[in-house]
Design an enzyme around this catalytic site. Structure first.
Site, mmCIF file in Angstrom:
data_model
loop_
_atom_site.group_PDB
_atom_site.id
_atom_site.type_symbol
_atom_site.label_atom_id
_atom_site.label_comp_id
_atom_site.label_asym_id
_atom_site.label_seq_id
_atom_site.Cartn_x
_atom_site.Cartn_y
_atom_site.Cartn_z
ATOM 1 N N HIS A 197 1.665 5.126 -2.265
ATOM 2 C CA HIS A 197 1.248 6.085 -3.291
ATOM 3 C C HIS A 197 2.508 6.711 -3.867
ATOM 4 C CE1 HIS A 197 -3.013 5.939 -2.015
ATOM 5 N NE2 HIS A 197 -2.505 5.744 -0.808
ATOM 6 N N HIS A 251 -5.680 -0.615 5.800
ATOM 7 C CA HIS A 251 -5.485 0.205 7.013
ATOM 8 C C HIS A 251 -6.590 0.075 8.061
ATOM 9 C CE1 HIS A 251 -7.714 2.653 4.206
ATOM 10 N NE2 HIS A 251 -6.640 3.138 3.610
ATOM 11 N N ASP A 268 0.793 2.723 3.693
ATOM 12 C CA ASP A 268 -0.042 3.806 3.132
ATOM 13 C C ASP A 268 0.808 5.061 2.932
ATOM 14 O OD1 ASP A 268 -2.128 5.243 2.123
ATOM 15 O OD2 ASP A 268 -3.295 5.334 3.971
ATOM 16 N N ASN A 294 -4.759 5.701 -7.317
ATOM 17 C CA ASN A 294 -5.383 7.038 -7.311
ATOM 18 C C ASN A 294 -4.432 8.111 -7.815
ATOM 19 O OD1 ASN A 294 -3.799 6.753 -5.032
ATOM 20 N ND2 ASN A 294 -5.068 8.085 -3.759
ATOM 21 N N HIS A 338 0.835 -1.207 0.000
ATOM 22 C CA HIS A 338 0.000 0.000 0.000
ATOM 23 C C HIS A 338 0.868 1.254 0.000
ATOM 24 C CE1 HIS A 338 -3.999 1.882 1.539
ATOM 25 N NE2 HIS A 338 -3.301 2.750 0.832
#
Lengths: 415, 305, 174
Positions: A60, A230, A303, A92, A58
């Protein structure tokens, strides 16, 4: 091919921890033993564990479209610095990763950079807009195995059901960012005593739990593999515990911040503590920790969510959510777990979830040479990041547990 | 005192000393020339990122009565609308020579951020639903001037506590000064979690009509009221200060309201105009306490710097 | 810390000043205004003494000049004392009363403050001690005692209403 010998370390093998040297030949572990010859570059691993490289399902990396925050090169460098050898990037981006050519772009860029294996997760809905299915077929064919609209839950249960039905037979994983939009409207932090005191809009624990509860019914219906991203509340932990006991194909992750911080940190109104799901109560934190220990939560995922300094240098409610996590994850989690469990939660379990066949191997001859050398006793101050961003609440903190070397496919990517 | 941001942590002696100073300024404002030269040469900038006429005018009056110069900022016509960041706006106004900033913003915590960015003394004129500490000072001063003390008084705060920075400021000031505070609100208008709040709660105004002070909060009718309440009529029935309820109050009790009032909703027109409704005193005392805070922030060398 | 006036000296000085004030104003309509803090009890005593001489009540007020100082930053104001003027000062003779006259800056501030309340017919100044070192063109009309001092010295006036005793002493501030 290059050769490396790791000496004096405690090696995590399929049979447990042993004191041994590890010889790496090319992209493979050639030998584990104490009487073999040293070949190639010799790296001293005294006082450190030699284990499977960490895997983060996870992150970004913000590419394409948001490269001022992070890109695949800077994100990969941050991952290597944190001891990671593989990551799964969330879709995203701008545009969202909802079709095959975009997934292939991520894979290609990851290989070009070459610090870690970079694998994209695909969006569940087109453009992450929640109204029509993404090109799941193209994504699957490009190699995508984890699907998520991360950042938002899939609000439309009918759409999610369809995605689950489509992926169930193939063995794909639906990873849910569990957050009910209605219950969290105008919310910026956990709804509780601190939000009440600050007069700030709250995001109640049940905003997460109602989505997970709904999704678990869909999992019962479809048999699709389901992963809770999460996990932040004791209620979610309980839902996952029961689903697993019932034999459902469910996994769950927890972030280092939900394992170490609670909502009282937000009393400072410092945007460094703004993330979704929000920091919860001390009781929630304790439940998440316990679940990670006993395996109800399978793995740690960071995350890792970079934002530029100017974006976070605003009032709390205006700040974008998320913090970076790759470079501090191991140090934050290590004190909570025994060594074997630490490497399971940070490497073996996430590699299994993501279907990353060359990662998460205990160290033995023939294993792929994706390793980390982690020293649990060295303290360091969090000061600079390889990430483009430095939105970390741990900036300035002293942490114990340092990544000494990261080895990706036989090459040292961090030292 | 470097900043004035919140009533949550202010001590009783500090609060009382500000009220004492407020009393002095009530007297100054009654002079033939209600203006003193104490802050001559100082400049106070008003950063009202949220539209406000009453509070901004009160602060301007306070600054000018101390002979400070004022600068005003209105978000509609500023470069904020051209995309300038809040931080740059604050630094720009500092560079223009402001000595102190009065900040109002709908986002919680903005005055704290502005204080960090500029290093100037910052006065919180309202942040989100969080704090509005000068309102608590003027309310405390109004009550103290009427009763002589807050110690032992029973004060009921009625209405939308959940979204009220006035309530969040008053509660701490009133209880620090020794009053018993009861919150009166329907569940949808109470904060979700009152852990650590030094208050009792009841759910109808009829339960507090034997108190000393009935403090009525404004119901946000411009949001339709409907987002927080199913019906305004029901609110009036359970929480409104009607003529009938006012008649049941003790003779020496008072009614307060932070303004602007919705006559006929939280307060009847007749009660609003009654001498025991101290709404105008509150407004007048607002200028005095804001002078007190400005003088504290600007009239002293700060030893903590 | 040599004492330069004891209680008897203070009483005699005030009585003489009261007579001088009456003499100067020939029974006119004076109001005494004490400067906070120690000027206030001195003004009250002078008013009482004048009242005894004249056989009538003499109005007396108090003035806090904190908000009018030109050196706020150097002398942080912790508290502000009361300002009370019992009568309109406009058209009257105001006798400002303070304990010590030194640089003259306090009196300058007091004149500014007084002006904001109205336009007195005249303002006169009564001080218990004039220690010299003026920095402004201000001189007293009525003086209890002229006390030559050095700049490093400090004149400490005690009044029984505040300090429990009446005396004037010189301290070395260095």
């Amino acid at each position: 091919m290059s050769e490396i010998t790791l000496i004096n370390g405690t090696v995590l093998t399929p049979d447990g921890a042993v004191s041994a040297d590890v010889v790496i030949d090319g992209d493979t572990v050639a030998a584990v033993g104490s009487d073999g010859e040293r070949r190639g570059e010799v790296l001293d691993c005294a006082g450190a564990y030699v284990g499977p490289g960490f895997v983060d399902v996870h992150v970004h990396f913000r590419e394409p479209g948001l490269e001022w925050k992070e890109d695949i090169a800077s994100g990969s460098a941050a991952a290597a610095a944190g001891g990671f050898t593989a990551v799964v990037t969330m879709p995203n981006t701008d545009p969202a990763i909802d079709s095959g050519h975009l997934a292939r772009y991520i894979l290609d860029r990851g290989r070009e950079v070459g610090f870690v294996e970079v694998v994209p997760a695909g969006a569940i809905t087109l453009g992450r807009a929640g109204s029509a299915l993404a090109h799941l077929d193209e994504l699957w064919n490009a190699g995508v195995r984890i699907f998520s609209d991360d950042g938002d839950a899939v609000a439309d249960a009918g759409l999610l059901r369809m995605a689950m039905e489509y992926l169930a037979d193939r063995g794909g994983v639906i990873a849910e960012h569990a957050e009910d939009a209605g219950l969290t409207r105008d919310g910026h932090m956990h709804e509780g005593s601190v939000s009440s005191r600050l007069g700030m809009g709250g995001m109640p624990a049940l905003a997460e739990e109602t989505i997970v509860a709904r999704d678990l019914r869909l999992v019962e219906l479809t048999g699709c593999r389901y992963h809770v991203q999460h996990v932040s509340t004791a209620g979610t932990v309980e839902l996952v515990r029961r689903a697993k006991a019932a034999g459902m194909p469910v996994t769950a992750e927890a972030t280092p911040h939900h394992l170490t911080l609670d909502h009282r940190a937000v009393e400072s109104m410092d945007p460094a503590y703004k993330m979704y799901p929000p920091l919860r109560t001390p009781d929630d934190l304790e439940a998440v920790r316990e679940a990670l220990r006993d395996g109800v939560i399978d793995l740690v995922a960071t995350d890792h969510a970079p934002h530029a300094a100017h974006e976070k240098d605003v009032p709390f409610e205006h700040a974008p959510r998320g913090i970076i996590g790759l470079e501090t994850a191991a140090a934050l989690v290590a004190p909570l777990l025994d060594t074997q469990t630490l490497f399971d939660r940070l490497s073996v379990a996430p590699a299994r979830l993501a279907g990353l066949e060359r990662h998460g191997w205990w160290i033995e001859p023939g294993a792929p040479a994706n390793l980390v050398v982690f020293d649990p006793d060295t303290s360091w101050t969090v000061q600079r990041f390889r990430s483009k961003s430095e939105n970390s609440p741990y900036l300035g903190s002293e942490l114990t547990g340092a990544v000494r070397y990261t080895i990706f496919e036989g090459a040292v990517t961090h030292r | 005192m470097k900043h004035f941001l919140s009533t949550e942590t202010i001590s009783k002696p500090d609060l009382e000393s500000l009220l004492d100073l407020g009393d002095r300024f009530v007297e100054v404002l009654a002079r033939p020339i209600p203006k003193v030269p104490a802050l001559r040469g100082k400049t106070v900038a008003m950063l009202f990122f949220e539209p406000s006429t009453r509070t901004r005018m009160s602060f301007e009056r306070a600054a000018k009565a101390l002979s400070a110069d004022t600068m005003s900022f209105s978000p509609g016509t500023s470069s904020l609308s051209k995309g300038e960041s809040l931080k740059d706006t604050a630094l720009t106004i500092k560079a223009m020579g402001a000595d102190a900033l009065v900040v109002r913003h709908k986002a919680t915590g903005t005055p704290w951020r502005v204080a960090d960015w500029t290093g100037l003394p910052v006065l919180n004129a309202g942040d989100g639903a969080h704090q509005h500490p000068t309102q608590a000072l003027l309310d405390s001063l109004t009550i103290r001037r009427h009763f002589g003390t807050l110690d032992g008084l029973r004060i009921a705060i009625v209405g939308d506590i959940r979204h009220s920075r006035v309530a969040r400021s008053d509660i701490w000031a009133f209880t620090t000064l020794g009053a018993d505070v009861t919150l009166v609100a329907p569940r949808t208008l109470l904060p979700v979690d009152l852990e650590g709040w030094p208050v009792k709660t009841v759910d109808t105004i009829d339960d507090v009509l034997d108190g000393d002070v009935i403090y009525l909060l404004r119901i946000q009718t411009e949001r339709g009221g409907a987002s927080v309440l199913p019906s305004l009529a029901e609110y009036v029935e359970r929480f409104g200060m009607t003529n009938e309820r006012f008649d049941r109050l003790p003779e020496d009790s008072i009614v307060m309201h932070p303004g602007p009032m919705n006559r006929g909703v939280e307060i009847s027109a007749a009660v609003a105009d009654h001498p025991r409704a101290l709404v105008e005193e509150q407004v007048a005392n607002g200028v005095a306490v804001r002078m007190a805070v400005l003088l504290r922030l600007l009239g002293e060398e700060d030893v903590d710097v | 810390m040599p004492r330069v006036m004891d209680a008897g000296d203070v009483a005699r000085a005030l009585r003489r000043m009261a007579h001088e004030i009456v003499e100067r104003n020939k029974g006119g309509d004076v109001v005494l205004v004490g400067i906070q803090t120690r000027g206030v009890p001195l003004a009250e005593r002078l008013a009482r003494l004048i009242g005894e001489i004249e056989g009538r009540d003499v109005p007396v007020g108090a003035l806090d000049i904190g908000l009018y100082r030109d050196d706020l930053a150097a002398h942080p104001m912790k508290e502000l004392a009361e300002t009370t003027l019992p009568v309109d000062v406009g058209g009257r003779v105001v006798v400002l009363v303070d304990d010590v006259l030194y640089t003259g800056r306090t009196i300058r501030a007091a004149l500014d403050a007084l002006t904001d309340f109205g336009r007195p017919a005249a303002v006169q100044l009564a001080v218990l001690v004039d220690r010299g070192h003026r920095q402004l063109p201000i001189r007293p009309d009525f003086v209890g005692k002229n006390l030559p001092t050095a700049a490093h010295e400090r004149v400490r006036v005690s009044v029984s209403e505040i300090d429990g005793t009446d005396e004037v002493a010189i301290e070395d501030a260095t």
